[in-house]
Enzyme design. Structure first.
Site, mmCIF file in Angstrom:
data_model
loop_
_atom_site.group_PDB
_atom_site.id
_atom_site.type_symbol
_atom_site.label_atom_id
_atom_site.label_comp_id
_atom_site.label_asym_id
_atom_site.label_seq_id
_atom_site.Cartn_x
_atom_site.Cartn_y
_atom_site.Cartn_z
ATOM 1 N N ASP A 32 -9.539 74.746 64.596
ATOM 2 C CA ASP A 32 -8.486 74.405 63.629
ATOM 3 C C ASP A 32 -8.559 72.961 63.191
ATOM 4 O O ASP A 32 -9.189 72.144 63.844
ATOM 5 C CB ASP A 32 -7.138 74.463 64.346
ATOM 6 C CG ASP A 32 -6.610 75.851 64.463
ATOM 7 O OD1 ASP A 32 -5.577 75.976 65.089
ATOM 8 O OD2 ASP A 32 -7.236 76.782 63.929
ATOM 9 N N LYS A 59 -6.191 75.048 58.823
ATOM 10 C CA LYS A 59 -5.111 75.361 57.901
ATOM 11 C C LYS A 59 -4.405 74.071 57.546
ATOM 12 O O LYS A 59 -4.118 73.255 58.404
ATOM 13 C CB LYS A 59 -4.109 76.300 58.572
ATOM 14 C CG LYS A 59 -4.633 77.695 58.673
ATOM 15 C CD LYS A 59 -3.589 78.608 59.205
ATOM 16 C CE LYS A 59 -3.904 79.004 60.621
ATOM 17 N NZ LYS A 59 -2.976 79.906 61.210
ATOM 18 N N GLY A 68 -5.423 73.512 68.844
ATOM 19 C CA GLY A 68 -4.708 72.304 69.255
ATOM 20 C C GLY A 68 -3.601 72.674 70.228
ATOM 21 O O GLY A 68 -3.028 73.768 70.133
ATOM 22 N N MET A 117 5.969 70.873 63.395
ATOM 23 C CA MET A 117 5.781 71.132 61.958
ATOM 24 C C MET A 117 7.013 70.718 61.150
ATOM 25 O O MET A 117 7.375 71.380 60.183
ATOM 26 C CB MET A 117 5.497 72.638 61.717
ATOM 27 C CG MET A 117 4.268 73.122 62.444
ATOM 28 S SD MET A 117 4.070 74.911 62.412
ATOM 29 C CE MET A 117 5.087 75.424 63.778
HETATM 30 N N1 SAH Z 1 -0.285 74.933 69.506
HETATM 31 C C1 SAH Z 1 0.079 73.584 69.178
HETATM 32 C C2 SAH Z 1 1.103 73.513 68.072
HETATM 33 C C3 SAH Z 1 0.623 74.039 66.753
HETATM 34 S S1 SAH Z 1 1.821 73.870 65.473
HETATM 35 C C4 SAH Z 1 0.617 72.886 70.439
HETATM 36 O O1 SAH Z 1 0.872 73.550 71.439
HETATM 37 O O2 SAH Z 1 0.769 71.679 70.407
HETATM 38 C C5 SAH Z 1 1.318 72.381 64.720
HETATM 39 C C6 SAH Z 1 2.288 71.267 65.006
HETATM 40 O O3 SAH Z 1 2.092 70.756 66.291
HETATM 41 C C7 SAH Z 1 2.137 70.061 64.110
HETATM 42 O O4 SAH Z 1 2.763 70.259 62.878
HETATM 43 C C8 SAH Z 1 2.838 69.010 64.920
HETATM 44 O O5 SAH Z 1 4.224 69.124 64.800
HETATM 45 C C9 SAH Z 1 2.482 69.401 66.332
HETATM 46 N N2 SAH Z 1 1.369 68.607 66.890
HETATM 47 C C10 SAH Z 1 0.187 69.048 67.304
HETATM 48 N N3 SAH Z 1 -0.566 68.042 67.805
HETATM 49 C C11 SAH Z 1 0.173 66.930 67.706
HETATM 50 C C12 SAH Z 1 -0.029 65.578 68.057
HETATM 51 N N4 SAH Z 1 -1.158 65.151 68.608
HETATM 52 N N5 SAH Z 1 0.972 64.692 67.812
HETATM 53 C C13 SAH Z 1 2.122 65.108 67.243
HETATM 54 N N6 SAH Z 1 2.355 66.365 66.907
HETATM 55 C C14 SAH Z 1 1.422 67.291 67.125
#
Ligand code: SAH
Length: 468
Positions: A248, A270, A301, A383
């Site tokens: 991703d 995305k 992520g 998000m």
């Molecule tokens: N599965 C991921 C979340 C995916 S949704 C998890 O568990 O972290 C995507 C959202 O995750 C982004 O819009 C943001 O709000 C958050 N996010 C992901 N990585 C981040 C980071 N390093 N710092 C801040 N927000 C993060």
């Protein structure tokens, strides 16, 4: 080579430990683990050894070492703090051809004790030949991390089928190729993820068919919030073994770079309002790659099951009979909390934490605002950057005071991390005109105030800008 590495069978054999202190106790425990009959000679014993003696697990002769203590011993360890005694033990042993180890004194040793990684029946011994036990221990730690703790079970299964495979494949090379396929593929992974029965059935089938047709599988891996140091051991191992990586936009470059170099890389990123690859196509892609016999790492992520649509992906895999495993990752909220010095719960400020999506749909968010506006909790919005004005407005409309602290954290745990703080009433103005780089997380609650006091991490970006 300064030493010849060997593994010695001491089961049921009489061995001697000279000395009764803590070091002697550690060596005794090790010898016992290998099944030796341990005798200890010492005027006094430390508490650990004393209870071993009381329960007859060691044979204690109270007194000072005398040459007759060596009679009939197969191996001797000297662990006294009297160098004269140690030297005497060493000399007598050497004269009588008994292997001897003197703790922390390589010159007096005929053998040295390695650092051990025990995955019995697999054992790995690391030695620096006495040059630096600390270095040996550090190396051991690295190996411990790289070798799944379940390796022993895999080895035991292989051992059970060794003769059968030998009979099935007369040719040595064919046998080697067969075992390589088993030990690096799906069957080994089944054991590592606790599905021993399934692994055993697959192995039987492979033996019957004369080959392990690699059926392909998917690893749904949480890549964490950005800092590659936050990967789990399992995530790293699977990333380095996968033939294809499907990733991703959220997966950081540093994390991606830890994947196997020659793995096929497929980007299905995305963007917020621009879905590059629709979810159902990603689901199908994973199935197709696995059906081609590939080991596929679906790298996401954070954690795959926190706003990660991991559930939908494995549902499709399951429906198509594709083997998979799920590896948790550190979700953004936890990475942010740690790296921004903002505990998510706190005895005095917050008794609960809620993770919620702040994604705007048609300019609104369909959330249970009343429960989100409850006092003494921390609410973390994923998000939520675009929806921040709506979030602030709705939380106040449902009862949270205007001065409730809010933090917006950009790219948490990475070199580009930045933290912006304010209140429900001010944060939108506070960040107006700032260039904010997604991904960002929004934290609402009194724990945000702790950031000023508990912040311990400063990213390169924060240092460059002189920010805290
Ligand atoms: N599965 C991921 C979340 C995916 S949704 C998890 O568990 O972290 C995507 C959202 O995750 C982004 O819009 C943001 O709000 C958050 N996010 C992901 N990585 C981040 C980071 N390093 N710092 C801040 N927000 C993060």
């Amino acid at each position: 080579m300064d030493f010849l590495p060997v593994f010695m069978n001491v089961r049921g054999q009489p061995v001697l430990v000279v000395g009764g202190g803590e070091v002697a106790a550690r060596k005794t425990a090790l010898l016992q683990e290998a099944g030796a009959k341990v005798g200890v000679v010492a005027p006094e014993l430390c508490q650990n050894l004393l209870s071993e003696a009381e329960e007859h697990r060691i044979n204690w002769r109270r007194g000072h070492f005398t040459p007759s203590d060596l009679d009939g011993r197969m191996l001797v360890v000297a662990a006294t703090d009297d160098q004269d005694v140690n030297r005497e033990v060493s000399q007598l042993c050497r004269k009588n051809g008994i292997p001897v180890n003197v703790v922390d004194n390589p010159e007096l040793c005929s053998f040295v004790m390695p650092s051990i990684i025990d995955r019995s029946p697999v054992q790995i011994a690391v030695s620096t030949g006495g040059a630096s036990p600390v270095l040996a221990r550090l190396l051991r730690t690295r190996l411990e991390a790289a070798i799944p703790s379940t390796y022993g079970r895999l080895a035991a299964m292989v051992e059970r089928y060794r003769n059968e495979v030998k009979a099935r494949f007369k040719d040595v090379t064919a046998r080697r190729v067969f075992w390589e396929g088993i030990l690096q593929g799906r069957i080994a992974e089944l054991v590592f993820s606790g599905k021993d029965d399934e692994a055993e059935r697959a192995l039987q089938k492979a033996i019957a068919e004369g080959e392990e047709r690699n059926e392909g599988e998917v690893y749904l891996v949480g890549g964490g919030p950005g800092d590659p140091d936050l990967l789990t051991f399992r995530a790293l191992r699977l990333m380095q073994q996968a033939d294809a990586v499907v990733y991703d936009r959220l997966v950081s470059e540093d994390v991606l770079n830890l994947c196997r170099r020659d793995a096929e890389r497929i980007y299905v990123g995305k963007e917020r309002d621009n879905h590059a690859v629709p979810q159902h196509q990603i689901n199908q892609l994973l199935v197709d790659l696995a059906k081609q016999g590939k080991r596929v790492c679906r790298l996401k992520g954070g954690d795959p099951f926190v706003f990660g649509r991991g559930g939908e992906e494995i549902e499709t895999l399951m429906a198509n009979g594709v083997t998979f495993q799920v590896v948790p990752g550190i979700t953004a909220a936890l990475g942010t909390a740690a790296y921004a010095g903002m505990p998510l719960t706190h005895r005095d400020h917050s008794q609960a934490v809620v993770f919620v999506t702040g994604h705007l749909k048609d300019g609104t968010m369909n959330l249970n605002w009343k429960s989100l506006a409850a006092p003494n909790q921390t609410v973390v919005f994923y998000m939520g950057l675009k929806g921040l004005p709506v979030i602030c407005e709705q939380l106040q409309a449902h009862g949270l005071p205007q001065d409730t602290p809010v933090a917006l954290v950009q790219q948490a745990t990475t070199p580009r991390q930045r933290v912006f703080t304010g209140t429900l009433g001010t944060i939108n103005d506070d960040i107006a005109g700032r260039e904010i780089q997604p991904p960002t997380l929004i934290v609402v609650g009194h724990v945000v105030k702790l950031h000023e006091k508990l912040n311990w991490f400063r990213s390169e970006e924060q240092i460059r800008r002189g920010e805290h």
